[in-house]
Design a protein around this motif. Structure first.
Motif, short mmCIF file in Angstrom:
data_model
loop_
_atom_site.label_atom_id
_atom_site.label_comp_id
_atom_site.label_asym_id
_atom_site.label_seq_id
_atom_site.Cartn_x
_atom_site.Cartn_y
_atom_site.Cartn_z
N SER A 247 7.40 47.79 33.40
CA SER A 247 6.85 49.14 33.25
C SER A 247 6.64 49.79 34.59
N GLU A 248 6.83 51.11 34.61
CA GLU A 248 6.61 51.86 35.85
C GLU A 248 5.15 51.85 36.27
N ARG A 249 4.26 51.58 35.34
CA ARG A 249 2.83 51.55 35.67
C ARG A 249 2.40 50.20 36.23
N THR A 250 3.36 49.29 36.42
CA THR A 250 3.02 47.95 36.90
C THR A 250 2.66 47.99 38.37
N THR A 251 1.56 47.34 38.73
CA THR A 251 1.13 47.16 40.11
C THR A 251 0.41 45.83 40.20
N LEU A 252 0.97 44.90 40.96
CA LEU A 252 0.36 43.58 41.12
C LEU A 252 0.52 43.15 42.56
N LEU A 253 -0.60 42.94 43.24
CA LEU A 253 -0.58 42.49 44.63
C LEU A 253 -0.51 40.96 44.67
N ARG A 254 -0.43 40.45 45.89
CA ARG A 254 -0.36 39.00 46.05
C ARG A 254 -1.67 38.38 45.60
N LEU A 255 -1.57 37.30 44.85
CA LEU A 255 -2.73 36.65 44.26
C LEU A 255 -3.03 35.32 44.93
N ASP A 256 -4.23 34.85 44.68
CA ASP A 256 -4.60 33.51 45.09
C ASP A 256 -3.67 32.51 44.38
N PRO A 257 -3.24 31.42 45.06
CA PRO A 257 -2.28 30.51 44.44
C PRO A 257 -2.71 30.02 43.04
N ALA A 258 -4.00 29.65 42.87
CA ALA A 258 -4.45 29.16 41.57
C ALA A 258 -4.37 30.27 40.52
N LEU A 259 -4.81 31.47 40.90
CA LEU A 259 -4.74 32.60 39.96
C LEU A 259 -3.30 32.98 39.69
N SER A 260 -2.45 32.91 40.73
CA SER A 260 -1.02 33.23 40.55
C SER A 260 -0.38 32.29 39.54
N ALA A 261 -0.74 30.99 39.59
CA ALA A 261 -0.17 30.04 38.65
C ALA A 261 -0.62 30.34 37.22
N ASP A 262 -1.91 30.71 37.05
CA ASP A 262 -2.39 31.05 35.71
C ASP A 262 -1.75 32.32 35.19
N VAL A 263 -1.61 33.33 36.04
CA VAL A 263 -0.97 34.58 35.62
C VAL A 263 0.48 34.32 35.24
N ALA A 264 1.19 33.51 36.03
CA ALA A 264 2.58 33.20 35.74
C ALA A 264 2.70 32.46 34.39
N THR A 265 1.75 31.54 34.14
CA THR A 265 1.79 30.82 32.86
C THR A 265 1.59 31.77 31.69
N VAL A 266 0.60 32.65 31.79
CA VAL A 266 0.33 33.60 30.70
C VAL A 266 1.52 34.53 30.51
N VAL A 267 2.07 35.04 31.61
CA VAL A 267 3.22 35.94 31.51
C VAL A 267 4.41 35.21 30.88
N GLY A 268 4.65 33.97 31.32
CA GLY A 268 5.77 33.21 30.78
C GLY A 268 5.64 32.98 29.28
N ASN A 269 4.41 32.56 28.82
CA ASN A 269 4.20 32.34 27.38
C ASN A 269 4.38 33.61 26.57
N LEU A 270 3.78 34.70 27.04
CA LEU A 270 3.87 35.96 26.29
C LEU A 270 5.29 36.50 26.29
N VAL A 271 6.01 36.40 27.41
CA VAL A 271 7.39 36.90 27.47
C VAL A 271 8.31 36.06 26.58
N ASP A 272 8.13 34.73 26.59
CA ASP A 272 8.95 33.88 25.72
C ASP A 272 8.73 34.23 24.25
N ASN A 273 7.47 34.42 23.86
CA ASN A 273 7.20 34.79 22.47
C ASN A 273 7.80 36.15 22.14
N ALA A 274 7.69 37.09 23.10
CA ALA A 274 8.22 38.44 22.86
C ALA A 274 9.75 38.41 22.75
#
Length: 550
Positions: A418-445
């Motif tokens: 989306s054009e409204r997307t804005t995500l800065l660099r994250l803490d490594p632990a938070l980045s891993a959790d965000v990547a996991t959530v994004v991966g699960n939701l994208v796979d389901n979608a």
């Protein structure tokens, strides 16, 4: 030398002895009550009789004359003996005004002092009660003898004069054995019948208890209970037992810890313990699936329930619980490796198709077309890379989205950011959790969108990432069939995926997504788009790193 121990008494024998002791106690109590009633009856009936006889003698003119005669024993002896014979009492004694015995049916007592039941008897008052005389105890009545008043001519005028003596009539109290024999002629029969009935009842009770305990002796039951406690509390799995009314009858320490139950959970119902939803369905048997997956307060539990039946009657259920949180974490990590392999395979397939196209163009001599085709591919890749990296500055999430785009393209699904997307660099632990959530939701979608895509209506998945000073929000929309309203919460509680929701199968992808969001102080929810498809919104708290703040 070995010492041979005597055989321990059986449960039936112990119960028989106990019941026999109870019967004996009851028989002794009955005998005591009978004795007490016999004594009360004797004192009441015989007391009235001896009192009446003593009063009759005290008013006898011969007795009054004899007391004043110089030889009272000779005068009164015939009267006392006749009265004794006719009345059947034990003793009759007459004393003068000074309390000295002057006549008695027992001559040995003449001349001695009269034993008084009450000191006031010496003053002319009557008394009745038990009194020890000689070697025995008698029920006596002591009545004063008063002189008869006279007129001026010396003739009796019917009035009473001075206290001139005391007459005492006694009836010997029966012994205990005499009272038992006299209490009832059938007392021995009654006691014997009661003893036989008590023994028979004890034997029947012992047999009944023996059947109910399956023929086990107390020491064997105690041993089984000890072994059960050792087994239940030595298991690494949780065990919860419920009765037919869904009350907890047993729970070991592991089960109490996994379900967060209080120490006084035994005896309380599931409703009283606040157990509802998916967990209650599994424990109550409403969901009969084996290895049912339940997410309970941050733990992934695998549960198996077994109904307990005896003679066709339900006694309740026993459910085992296994904590699979760490295993789910390993499966998630393994899933990420599997996803990476799928992505590499998809990219290899995509690159192979492109190389085949380039090879074919070269073979037919279309060299200019080769240059044009390679340029178009390069511009598309640069455009995709630029779109993603310009809006997503976290390299792990950006790489994930670029890799997922290849997988989506292979499934004929357009993955867009989306054009409204804005995500800065994250803490490594938070980045891993965000990547996991994004991966699960994208796979389901992608799974959902791929099922509904047509040439006239291409399938698509849109990812929107938003970040502020305190949180990260992930929105994944798709063009799939959407999620039924009644499953909006159930998909997370049951661990459904979008694909599984349509087929009724269970997974833990979305359950793990919710677990990660809640662990980060957030939540995940699903709604349906106005134009069709589903929209998953996940939120989690976040703090930007100094590098991400630039």
């Amino acid at each position: 030398m070995a010492v041979r121990l005597g055989r321990r008494p059986t449960l039936a024998g112990q119960l028989l002895v106990l019941q026999l002791a109870i019967v004996v106690v009851v028989l002794v109590a009955v005998a005591a009550v009978s004795l007490a009633q016999s004594a009360a009856t004797f004192n009441r009936v015989e007391g009235r009789r001896v009192t009446a006889l003593a009063e009759q003698l005290s008013g006898n003119q011969t007795l009054r004359f004899g007391i004043r005669h110089p030889a009272p024993a000779e005068v009164l002896a015939p009267l006392l003996q006749t009265t004794l014979t006719q009345s059947g009492v034990t003793s009759i004694t007459v004393a003068d005004a000074h309390g000295r015995i002057i006549a008695a049916t027992n001559p040995t007592t003449i001349g001695s002092a009269l034993a008084l039941g009450d000191p006031w008897v010496a003053s002319g008052r009557g008394w009745s009660g038990e009194l020890r005389l000689g070697d025995g105890k008698e029920l006596v009545s002591q009545v004063p003898v008063l002189s008869q008043g006279t007129d001026a001519n010396g003739r009796p005028d019917g009035t009473l004069g001075d206290h001139i003596g005391t007459v005492m009539v006694g009836e010997q109290a029966p012994s205990i054995w005499q009272r038992l024999r006299g209490a009832s002629s059938y007392l021995a029969i009654y006691l014997g019948i009661a003893c036989v009935l008590g023994l028979l009842g004890s034997w029947l009770l012992a047999r009944r208890i023996k059947r109910q305990t399956l023929g086990l002796e107390p020491r064997e039951i105690a041993g089984l209970a000890e072994h059960r406690e050792a087994m239940l509390y030595g298991l690494a799995e949780g065990v919860v037992a419920l009765d037919p009314h869904l009350r907890v009858t047993l729970v070991n320490d592991v089960g109490r810890r996994l379900l967060d139950l209080p120490s006084n959970a035994v005896g309380r119902s599931l409703r009283e313990l606040g157990i509802e939803g998916r967990l209650r369905e599994v424990l109550a048997g409403e969901d009969e699936a084996r290895d049912a997956v339940v997410v309970r307060r941050g733990r992934v539990l695998v549960m198996n329930r077994m109904e307990v039946l005896k003679d066709g009657r339900s006694l309740g259920s026993v459910t085992t619980l296994r904590d699979r949180t760490e295993l789910a974490q390993l499966e998630r990590e393994l899933g990420s490796f599997r996803s990476s392999a799928e992505l590499l395979r998809a990219q290899t397939h995509e690159f192979a198709n492109q190389l085949h196209t380039i090879s074919g163009l070269i073979q037919i001599g279309e060299y200019d077309e080769v240059v044009t085709y390679v340029g178009a591919l390069n511009r598309y890749r640069e455009s995709l890379d630029l779109t993603v990296t310009r809006r997503v500055h976290d390299t792990a999430v950006a790489a994930l989205l670029m890799a997922k785009s290849s997988l989506a393209a292979e499934r004929r699904v357009e993955l867009r950011v989306s054009e409204r997307t804005t995500l800065l660099r994250l803490d490594p632990a938070l980045s891993a959790d965000v990547a996991t959530v994004v991966g699960n939701l994208v796979d389901n979608a992608i799974d959902a969108a791929a099922q509904s895509g047509t040439p006239l209506s291409p399938a698509w998945v849109e990812v929107e990432l938003r970040q502020d000073a305190t949180s990260v929000e992930i929105v994944v929309r798709d063009s799939g069939p959407g999620v039924a309203p009644e499953l909006a919460q159930e998909v997370f509680a049951h661990g459904f995926t979008t694909k599984a929701a349509a087929e009724g199968e269970r997974g833990i992808g979305l359950a793990m997504t919710r677990l990660i969001c809640r662990r980060r102080g957030g939540e995940v929810a699903v709604t349906n788009n106005a134009d069709g498809g589903a929209a998953f919104v996940a939120r989690m708290s976040a703090q930007r790193t100094p590098e991400g703040a630039r």
